[in-house]
Every structure is written in structure tokens, then in C-alpha cells.
Design an enzyme around this catalytic site. Sequence first.
Site: not given
Length: 242
Positions: A121, A216, A218
Amino acid sequence: MTAARPLVAVPARFSATASALRHAAETSARALMEAVWRAGGEPVALHPHAPGGRCDPAGTAARLSRFDALLLPGGGDLAPHRYGVQQTHPSVYDVDEEQDAFDLGAARGALALGLPLLAVCRGLQVVNTARGGTLHQDMGGPGREHRHLTHPVSLAPGSAVADLTGTGSIEASCYHHQHVARLGAGLEVTARAADGTVEAVEAPGARGWFLGVQWHPEDTAGEDPAQQRLFEALVSAARARR
């Protein structure tokens, strides 16, 4: 004896408050650190030291040389003057000159050292800026910005991100209102959203392994093996560099 985990540096993010602390804090996203840990790496929060908004290139390179990889995480917006724009859009938020200077210095240092680098990001935007690119400061209002969205991203055939995920399209969890405008030197776009937003960049001529993603990974890596493989690739490249 179990081999030591590769050390993955993750620049911390300055925070005005943290519920568990009495003072301002330096924080790291738990989901990001856990994704690195699951991949077999040892995530290490790195203090973003750049007094007065100026980063010492030699000092930063020396700090990075102790690590096996770098992960540039998400965060607030870069100051527009960092990519040559003097007028700031009113939507720009959480600008920190010291954070900007350190992240830019770390990106340049990692690329120069050939240190494996995953940029997430804001991290992608930092790398693009470090390579002379620019950013769109704001994507527009509801329906145009990519906040709190999970949407499909098309991956370029033969790209590293397509090979890693094993598909031509993935569902990406996004939270951003800025994105790449002019692409930085040596970078190549390898994924886009349906609206044309740049979602991944690679650097075919880089000394070391590199991937930048605007989303993102994660957020969903714990349940989505395709997203977790991005972290596994970073750790694998870190291990190979030892």
C-alpha cells in the site's frame, strides 16, 4: 538445531496514542507481522530515524545491512512535495516528514543493496516516489476510492505476482485513496483494478527480489494461501540471500 529465521525489517509507524501505553507510540500492524512469522521470517520493528525530515543514506544503508529483507508497510499519506507537487489536496492525512524521509531512504537503500523488498500500500507509493514517480493525491468520493473494499485485481500473465498466486485474478483487500500517477523509473505495472488503478508493480532490472502491491495482503493472508504466498516469497528470497 533449528536454523535461525531470516530477519525482516518492518519500519514502525508513528502513532499519537496506543491503548496499552501512556505515551505516543511506534506501532506495527499485528496482521502484517504475523504473516511474516507464518512465512518463517522474524519480523523486526525498525525505528524510523530521520531527524528534521532528512534521512542519512549511509546510516540507513548500514542499518539495513544487518537484515535479510525489508517490508515497507501501509500507513498515512506521503507529503506531496516528496514527489514534486506543492499544492496539498484537503484529503491528505497523517503526513509525517520524519516517517516520509526514513521510508524513502529505506526504499532507496534496499534497492541499492539488492535487499529483498515487499512494499504494501503506502510502501508501493514510497517506492514509486523514490524512483521518481508521482501519485494521484485523491481518487475521489464514494464509489471511486478504494477504502474498506475487497475487489478483483487482474494480474499480468508471466508476472511474478501472477506466478506466486497461481492465478490471473485475485480478490484484494484495499484501503487507500491515493495511487500511482506517473510510474517511477525501472518499475513495471503487473496488476490493475477494473477502474485502471495500478495494483502491483515489479522491477525487472532490480538487483534483488522486489514486489509492490497497492492492496493489503495481510488482511486475508491467514485464510487465503494466495495472499500468504507473497510473504513466503519475501522470506524465501531473504533466506536465499544469506
